[in-house]
Design an enzyme around this catalytic site. Sequence first.
Site, short mmCIF file in Angstrom:
data_model
loop_
_atom_site.label_atom_id
_atom_site.label_comp_id
_atom_site.label_asym_id
_atom_site.label_seq_id
_atom_site.Cartn_x
_atom_site.Cartn_y
_atom_site.Cartn_z
N GLY A 1 44.82 -48.59 71.43
CA GLY A 1 45.60 -49.87 70.70
C GLY A 1 45.35 -50.87 71.51
O GLY A 1 44.22 -51.07 72.04
N ASN A 2 46.33 -51.99 71.43
CA ASN A 2 45.80 -53.38 71.89
C ASN A 2 47.31 -53.77 72.45
O ASN A 2 48.34 -53.52 72.02
CB ASN A 2 45.19 -54.17 71.06
CG ASN A 2 45.84 -54.32 69.68
OD1 ASN A 2 46.85 -54.84 69.53
ND2 ASN A 2 45.18 -53.81 68.45
N TYR A 3 47.12 -55.15 73.04
CA TYR A 3 48.26 -55.93 73.44
C TYR A 3 49.04 -56.51 72.26
O TYR A 3 50.11 -57.26 72.93
CB TYR A 3 47.78 -56.56 74.56
CG TYR A 3 47.36 -55.97 75.79
CD1 TYR A 3 48.10 -55.17 76.54
CD2 TYR A 3 46.01 -56.22 76.20
CE1 TYR A 3 47.64 -54.72 77.61
CE2 TYR A 3 45.29 -55.54 77.21
CZ TYR A 3 46.14 -54.82 77.85
OH TYR A 3 45.96 -53.99 79.08
N SER A 4 48.75 -56.76 71.04
CA SER A 4 49.45 -57.47 70.19
C SER A 4 51.05 -57.12 70.44
O SER A 4 51.45 -55.98 70.22
CB SER A 4 49.06 -57.29 68.79
OG SER A 4 49.48 -57.86 67.92
N ALA B 1 46.47 -57.27 64.41
CA ALA B 1 45.33 -56.84 65.35
C ALA B 1 44.90 -55.65 65.28
O ALA B 1 45.46 -54.41 65.74
CB ALA B 1 45.69 -57.28 66.89
#
Length: 396
Positions: free
Chosen positions: A207-210, A275
Amino acid sequence: MAEGKKIVLGITGSIAAYKACLIARALIKKGAEVQAVITPAGKEFITPLTLSTLTGKPVVSDFFSRSDGTWHSHVDLGLWADLMLIAPATASTISKMANGLADNMLLTTYLSMRAPVFIAPAMDLDMYAHPATQRNLETLRSRGNHIIEPAIGELASHLEGKGRMEEPLEIVRQLEDYFTEKDLEGRKILVTAGPTYERIDPVRFIGNYSSGKMGLSIAEECARRGASVELVCGPVQLQARHPGIRRTNVESAKEMGEAARKVFPKCDAAILCAAVADFTPVSEAREKIKREDGLTLSLKPTEDIAASLGKLKRKGQKLVGFALETCDEVAHAREKMERKGLDLIVLNSLRDKGAGFLGDTNKVTVISPNGELAYPLKTKTEVARDIVDELKNILP
């Protein structure tokens, strides 16, 4: 927006009266001029001095000033205001309003008001659910008053636990909605928001930090301006508040692409703020991978959602994408815009402090075929307004 608007804030004798300070402060921060009018019972919960300090105006509570006998004209207040908000509004005050009683300054001001009136009920659940209260509220609605429905409480009933006054920031948002120009009325806009999670096994993912803040701010701004919004949202905790937003929750890039393609043909435009993960595991383990077994990942590219919508785009539809670059930002963003068939691309840069993921601010450059428009660091709510303004300018 509330900037420059004149608002009469009516306060009654409720334990929620302290929240009127938060409402007044939020409205003034947005550029509104606020005049407080308080009932005698209201002064038992909050002092006029507190309100006058916040608003910069003497609080009106009696028909005559105790200091010099000056007459307080409820008629003048009714002519001065662009809007009247009564928050909190007790069951007693609501009853008096519905039946035309005028035994205090707030009620006479209400009866003289030429501007729209918003009412935020505040009382316990049983009082709110009582047929008499519901009948009075319906009477006020029928006369054109705007009722700000109470928040959902912990108790449950046929009225879903309502009773507690709606939160101050949500009340202010609804007032802003009322004042906002509906320049997107009749439009349908797709917005994607948040991250995607690509599963490795039942408990792990890529995943990512969005946080989804930027995408949800854009969805709220479009809805405030009259659009019907289709929000396709990855796994985030934030909630969309505007009733004009229909939300579809997804997890993976594949799910987001499928949901976006389903609604895009019926939309006038799409703003692709999500994102989306660039890679996903080739295969997902059905059981949790044990530490002692080790972990080696084989990845494959996810589907390019923006490019797939670009191929579906019909004449007149507009497509707005986002780019997050770390070098040669404008050149890379322009290449992406052309390759994916975008009409605008919003460039974020990780070089700017306060921009990017997780925070409440962002700094963007909106790029079109005709040039670039760089904006300073702003709140994400303000950035959303700028982006939607740019979209509005190119809609047919």
